[in-house]
Design an enzyme around this catalytic site. Structure first.
Site, short mmCIF file in Angstrom:
data_model
loop_
_atom_site.label_atom_id
_atom_site.label_comp_id
_atom_site.label_asym_id
_atom_site.label_seq_id
_atom_site.Cartn_x
_atom_site.Cartn_y
_atom_site.Cartn_z
N CYS A 202 -6.58 3.79 -1.85
CA CYS A 202 -6.19 2.65 -2.67
C CYS A 202 -7.38 1.82 -3.16
O CYS A 202 -7.37 1.30 -4.27
CB CYS A 202 -5.23 1.76 -1.90
SG CYS A 202 -3.86 2.67 -1.16
N CYS B 238 -5.11 -2.15 -2.52
CA CYS B 238 -3.81 -1.97 -1.88
C CYS B 238 -3.10 -3.32 -1.66
O CYS B 238 -3.65 -4.38 -1.88
CB CYS B 238 -3.96 -1.21 -0.57
SG CYS B 238 -4.71 -2.13 0.75
N ASP B 239 -1.87 -3.21 -1.17
CA ASP B 239 -0.87 -4.27 -1.26
C ASP B 239 -1.34 -5.68 -0.92
O ASP B 239 -1.18 -6.60 -1.72
CB ASP B 239 0.30 -3.95 -0.32
CG ASP B 239 1.03 -2.69 -0.73
OD1 ASP B 239 0.54 -1.96 -1.60
OD2 ASP B 239 2.10 -2.42 -0.16
N LYS B 240 -1.87 -5.89 0.28
CA LYS B 240 -2.12 -7.26 0.73
C LYS B 240 -3.41 -7.83 0.18
O LYS B 240 -3.63 -9.04 0.20
CB LYS B 240 -2.15 -7.33 2.28
CG LYS B 240 -0.92 -6.74 2.93
CD LYS B 240 0.37 -7.29 2.36
CE LYS B 240 1.58 -6.52 2.82
NZ LYS B 240 1.65 -5.12 2.37
N CYS C 265 -1.07 3.10 -4.76
CA CYS C 265 0.17 3.89 -4.91
C CYS C 265 0.77 3.71 -6.30
O CYS C 265 0.86 2.61 -6.83
CB CYS C 265 1.17 3.51 -3.84
SG CYS C 265 0.59 3.85 -2.16
N SER D 1 9.00 -1.76 1.91
CA SER D 1 7.97 -1.31 0.98
C SER D 1 8.49 -1.43 -0.43
O SER D 1 9.70 -1.37 -0.69
CB SER D 1 7.62 0.14 1.28
OG SER D 1 6.92 0.72 0.21
#
Length: 565
Positions: free
Chosen positions: A59, A132-134, A204, A480
């Site tokens: 990521c 990535c996400d956070k 992703c 998710s």
């Protein structure tokens, strides 16, 4: 002989002059010269370049190269870049393990560490490279907290993998795990899917949390319009990084601060982008947290109001057909802004870090003829947005349900209760979950987990077994962005704090009523009160270390799960 300390300070060195200027700061300059900075470098505004590079996932993997391009842009525009790094935790790699507890905790650690470096070294501006996400909300939180000129640049989405002639993403791997457990595919096919899903660097590929937040930050105004959407391995990503470096210097010179960008209108724009793209329910959590950094009154009820009026106009996985590289090829997320602007569903006058308003970005978008990803708003994919906030006797302070990717607006069934994600996954794997049930996973909230784990390991396995349209699921944990099906997360108050979810028993009837915005357990108020009176909070899972500190400080998910003194 001229005095080397007589040079006047650059007026854009609003913070760093106290670190670098004058004879009293000779020791600081001596240390900085030890790593190659010159007198000319130290006379310029100092701009931090924060990366979240880490070798635990694809990521964020291209950030080392992108950082060099950002730094080149800063130097070309008259600044001095100083690169530093912080951490990241991969949701996809840690999913379904104890390690997943670290994911949401990492958001706070990343924001805190960026804040500490910038405050500790008196930087004049900041570019945050995120993946990535956070990392994305964490960088936005840090920027707002610091309120120094800066921007956030997403390092880009991964390309989809190819499996037997069709595009696949990490979501397909998690669902293949469930299909394998149900003996619907064999080990060879599972391994083939696993080996094809992630072909290189980038976050992703569906409209999961990373791409949801990347979109949201363009609508929020903290990311330059059109730059986040350039895929990770596209040749244009490096050029965008260099342009971001030049742009941050303009922000520093003009003293344009995040508090001037992130307003209530901007937060409404970001929320609309989540709804219109069928984005991740984590967008609720993260936008609430960003709002808290600037004390902007923005709540889950605002999110519900915006989602209810906002049609879904982008067909993106997991609820739709396409991935982030497809929307980039179609013309970018500004197409979504353009469609929402037609019905005044975004505030077109909201300013962004690239100097344009959101309306100007929408007006300037170039659409690829015949693209199928973003549809006209008068023919939306769904008439209202991809999520809703439910309340009721099972979630008095609210919970989030994702509406994209399924058609059910109601469900009533007996509870099947688990006190951890692991216990639930074992039941899914043994194929003991029955059609019609409401799966309840509790003690996985911000404090109870701690860390509010995502449940993709469970939800994807349920879908993979073919039960996605037959069961519902509720949890005080998270989902998710790849989750689809009738699932309610962020149930508050959480079980560890004595929320009603703590006293649900196997067989209790639970009802989802999306249109009424209610999540109910069919128990009387007296019965709920009696059960709560006999309930005892479990001992914390961790008594020392970062998880224990986080559990002691974290707020409710309905408030963004931010940590407070």
């Amino acid at each position: 002989m001229s005095n080397p300390f007589d040079r006047p300070s650059d007026p854009a060195k609003r913070h760093s002059a106290a670190l670098t200027d004058g004879p009293d700061r000779a020791a600081a300059r001596a240390m900085l010269k030890g790593i190659g900075f010159t007198d000319d470098d130290l006379a310029r505004p100092i701009v931090g370049v924060s990366t979240t590079w880490i070798e635990t996932m694809p990521c964020n993997f291209n950030q080392r190269e992108l950082a060099q391009r950002v730094k080149a842009g800063i130097r070309a525009a008259g600044g001095t870049p100083m690169e530093f790094n912080t951490i990241s935790v991969s949701d996809g790699v840690s999913m379904g393990t104890e390690g997943m507890r670290a994911s949401l905790v990492s958001r706070e650690v990343i924001a805190d560490s960026i804040e500490l470096v910038v405050r500790g070294h008196l930087m004049d501006g900041l570019v945050c490279l995120v993946g990535c996400d956070k990392t994305i909300p964490a960088a936005a939180m840090a920027l707002c907290r610091l309120d120094v000129p800066g921007l956030v640049l997403y390092n880009g989405t991964i390309a989809p993998g190819t499996f037997r002639g069709r595009d696949i993403t990490i979501q397909d791997v998690f669902e293949a795990i469930g299909a394998y457990a149900a003996e619907r595919i064999d080990a060879e096919e599972l391994h083939e899917v696993e080996s094809a899903a992630c072909p290189g660097a980038g976050a992703c590929g569906g409209q999961y949390t990373a791409n949801t937040m990347s979109t949201a930050l363009e609508f929020l105004g903290l990311s330059p319009g059109g730059m986040n959407g350039i895929p990770a391995l596209n040749r244009g990503k490096g050029d965008a990084a260099e342009k971001a470096g030049e742009l941050v210097m303009q922000l520093v010179r003009d003293d344009v601060r995040p508090s001037q960008i992130v307003t209530h209108d901007a937060l409404e724009n970001a929320a609309a982008s989540v709804a219109a793209t069928g984005g991740s329910t984590n967008g609720v959590l993260h936008l609430l947290a960003i709002a808290r950094e600037l004390d902007i009154p923005f709540s889950i009820d605002d999110f519900d109001r915006i989602a209810e009026r906002t049609p879904i106009v982008a067909s993106l996985k997991p609820g739709g057909e396409f991935v982030a590289t497809d929307i980039f090829d179609a013309g970018g997320v500004a197409l979504v802004a353009r469609e929402l602007a037609k019905r005044e569903l975004v505030h077109v006058g909201a300013r962004t870090v690239d100097g344009r308003t959101l309306g100007e970005i929408a007006d300037q978008v170039v659409e690829t003829p015949g693209q199928p990803v973003v549809v006209p708003i008068d023919r939306p994919i769904k008439p209202s947005g991809g999520l809703a906030i439910l309340r009721g006797n099972l979630s008095p302070d609210g919970c989030v349900v994702k509406l994209a990717g399924h058609e059910r607006l109601s469900h009533r069934g007996p509870a099947r209760v688990f006190d951890s994600e692991e216990d639930c996954f074992a039941a899914v794997k043994s194929r003991s979950i029955e059609a019609g049930e409401v799966v309840v996973i509790r003690y996985e909230g911000p404090a109870g987990g701690p860390g509010m784990r995502e449940m993709l390991h469970v939800t994807a396995a349920i879908v993979g077994e073919g039960l996605g349209d037959e069961v519902a699921l509720i949890t005080d944990g998270r989902f998710s962005g790849a989750t689809h099906g009738l699932m309610a997360g962020h149930v508050t108050p959480e079980a560890a704090h004595g929320g009603p979810i703590a006293i649900v028993q196997n067989g209790d009837m639970i009802e989802f009523d999306i249109e009424a915005r209610e999540l109910r357990v069919e128990l009387s108020d007296d019965e709920i009160a009696a059960r709560l009176a006999g309930w005892t909070a479990p001992a914390p899972r961790y008594s020392t270390g970062v998880f224990a500190k986080y559990a002691a400080l974290v707020s409710s998910a309905s408030e963004g799960a931010v940590t407070r003194p």
